[in-house]
Design an enzyme around this catalytic site. Sequence first.
Site, PDB file in Angstrom:
ATOM      1  N   SER A 112       0.817  -1.215   0.000  1.00 14.17           N
ATOM      2  CA  SER A 112       0.000   0.000   0.000  1.00 14.17           C
ATOM      3  C   SER A 112       0.851   1.266   0.000  1.00 14.17           C
ATOM      4  O   SER A 112       1.612   1.513  -0.924  1.00 14.17           O
ATOM      5  CB  SER A 112      -0.948  -0.047   1.200  1.00 14.17           C
ATOM      6  OG  SER A 112      -1.896   0.976   1.161  1.00 14.17           O
ATOM      7  N   ASP A 270      -2.368   6.237  -3.341  1.00 15.44           N
ATOM      8  CA  ASP A 270      -1.229   5.568  -2.731  1.00 15.44           C
ATOM      9  C   ASP A 270      -0.789   4.423  -3.627  1.00 15.44           C
ATOM     10  O   ASP A 270      -1.303   4.259  -4.735  1.00 15.44           O
ATOM     11  CB  ASP A 270      -1.555   5.097  -1.313  1.00 15.44           C
ATOM     12  CG  ASP A 270      -2.612   4.003  -1.297  1.00 15.44           C
ATOM     13  OD1 ASP A 270      -3.410   3.931  -2.248  1.00 15.44           O
ATOM     14  OD2 ASP A 270      -2.656   3.212  -0.325  1.00 15.44           O
ATOM     15  N   ASP A 272      -1.167   1.234  -3.911  1.00 11.91           N
ATOM     16  CA  ASP A 272      -2.078   0.235  -4.479  1.00 11.91           C
ATOM     17  C   ASP A 272      -3.443   0.824  -4.806  1.00 11.91           C
ATOM     18  O   ASP A 272      -4.366   0.098  -5.174  1.00 11.91           O
ATOM     19  CB  ASP A 272      -2.222  -0.966  -3.536  1.00 11.91           C
ATOM     20  CG  ASP A 272      -2.968  -0.632  -2.249  1.00 11.91           C
ATOM     21  OD1 ASP A 272      -2.991   0.561  -1.865  1.00 11.91           O
ATOM     22  OD2 ASP A 272      -3.513  -1.557  -1.622  1.00 11.91           O
ATOM     23  N   ASP A 274      -5.911   2.056  -3.115  1.00 12.21           N
ATOM     24  CA  ASP A 274      -7.134   1.821  -2.352  1.00 12.21           C
ATOM     25  C   ASP A 274      -7.519   3.056  -1.545  1.00 12.21           C
ATOM     26  O   ASP A 274      -8.501   3.039  -0.808  1.00 12.21           O
ATOM     27  CB  ASP A 274      -7.010   0.585  -1.456  1.00 12.21           C
ATOM     28  CG  ASP A 274      -5.956   0.710  -0.368  1.00 12.21           C
ATOM     29  OD1 ASP A 274      -5.201   1.699  -0.369  1.00 12.21           O
ATOM     30  OD2 ASP A 274      -5.887  -0.197   0.491  1.00 12.21           O
TER      31      ASP A 274
END
Length: 475
Positions: A112, A270, A272, A274
Site C-alpha cells: 500500500s 497511494d 495500491d 485503495d
Amino acid sequence: MGLFGTDGVRGVAGRDLDSRLATNLAAAGAHVLGWASADQPSPEHARPGRPRPVAVVGRDPRASGEFLEAAVVAGLAEAGVDVRRLGVIPTPAVAYLTDVLDADFGVMLSASHNPAPDNGIKFFAKGGVKLADEVEAEIEARMAASSASAEGSGPGIPAAGFGRITDAASEAERYLEHLLNTVRPAVAESASSDGSARQPLAGWRVVVDCAHGAAYALAPRLLAEAGADVIAIGVEPDGININEGCGSTSLGALQAAVVEHGADAGIAYDGDADRCLAVDANGKVIDGDQILAILALALNKAGRLTGGTVVASVMANLGFRLAMRDAGIDMVETPVGDRYLIAAMLDGKYVLGGEQSGHIIMLDHSSTGDGMLTSLQLLVTAASTGLTLAELGSVMTRVPQVLVNVHGVSKQKVVASSELAAAVADATSQLGDSGRVLVRPSGTEPAVRVMVEAVDSGQAHDIADRLAHVVRSVG
C-alpha cells in the site's frame, strides 16, 4: 503465529516476507478459501463441472512483487488452484474481479502506502470481501500444521490435478468500465437536447499523481474518459520508486503541479490505489475526512445515505464530527482499518464510510476502499454542483490535529502501561470538550501513534510531544 496485521501480512521483502513464506501462505489460503470454502475439505475432492477452485492474483509495481507473485502463484497451483494472473493492478480491482469473475478468492501483493522495500500479501474471500479474523486464524493454523507435518516432503499431486495459470491482465478493462458506469446514471440525467450524454468532467483540468504505483496506467485513463483534461505525474514505476516523494503520502509534487498547470483539482493515490486524497485549485489539501463529508452530504441530499449514517474511524477529525452533527447525519465510530469500517457498514447496512487517510468505501459500488472510485465520485460531485473543490471542502472546519509516530518501542509495553494511561487521562481532562486524545499501536507499521486534537494548535503540539515522550519512556 500472529502473521496477519490490520491489512494482510506485511514486512520487509526478502527478510520478513520471503518466497518460502509466500508459497506456504498461498497454499494455506488455497485450502481454507478454495477447497474448504467450496465444501471440499481437501484437493483430493473435486466439484462436478468445476474440478478446481479459481483465484485471481494481482500486484503493485514493487520489484519484490515479481518474485513474491511467482511464489504465491506456485503455492496456489501446487495446491490445485487455477490462477488468473491480473498483473499490476489496484487492490480494489482485485476485490472487484474476485467477485465478477466468480473466483473463489483473490490475492493482492502490495504494501500500500509503505516504502518500496516493504511488501504484503492480502486475501479477499469469495465476493471480494476482506477476511474475518477467524478465517485469518484458520489460515495461520493451516500453515503451522503443514509445517509441522511436512518433514521436507511436498504436498503430493492433487486428485483434480495441479492448478493451471493464465494471464488475465485484460480484465483491468472490465474494472475500468465498472467505475465509469457508477457515474453514467448521473450523466444520463444531464443529457443534452439531442439525447447524447455529455462527459461529466468536461471542462475540468485535473492533475493525477499515481505514486508510481498500481494505478499508473488506469487512473489517468479513467478521468480522461470521464471528460477531464488530465495531467499525469507519478506514472513511471521502476520497481523501487513507489510512494517515493509522491502520491497520497507526499503531496508536495501534486500541489506544485496543480498550481503550475492552473488545474481545477489534483488527485493523489497511494501505491495500491485503495485510497486517495485531493488538492483544490490553490494547492490546498482536501483530506479523507473532507472527502467523506462531501460525499456524505451529497448522498444525504440525494436520499441515498442509508439510515442517514456515515461510518468513520476513531481518527476522524473533530471538525468532521461537528459537520455531520450540524447536517443531522449520524456517525458510527470504528477502530482504524477499512476492514472494521466495512464490518460496521455491513452490520448496519450503511453505504458510506471512510478514514482521514483517504480510504473511502462506497458499498453501492465496491466491497472495499477504492481510490479511483472515490476520486471519480468526488470530482463528478463537484462538477455537478458547479462548485470548486475549495468550496465543497469548506463544509467542515478542521480542528488542529497533531500526529506523532513513535518508532522503536514495544507496542505491548505501551498498551499495558499504567503510566501512559494516567498521562492520557490527564491530557483528556485538560482538553475537556475542546479537544481529543488518542494513543494506539499502528496496525501497518512498527510504531505507536499519538494523536491530539485541540482548538489551540500550540496546546495540541505540547500535549502530543509530552505523550510521545511518555510512550518512549515506557516502551
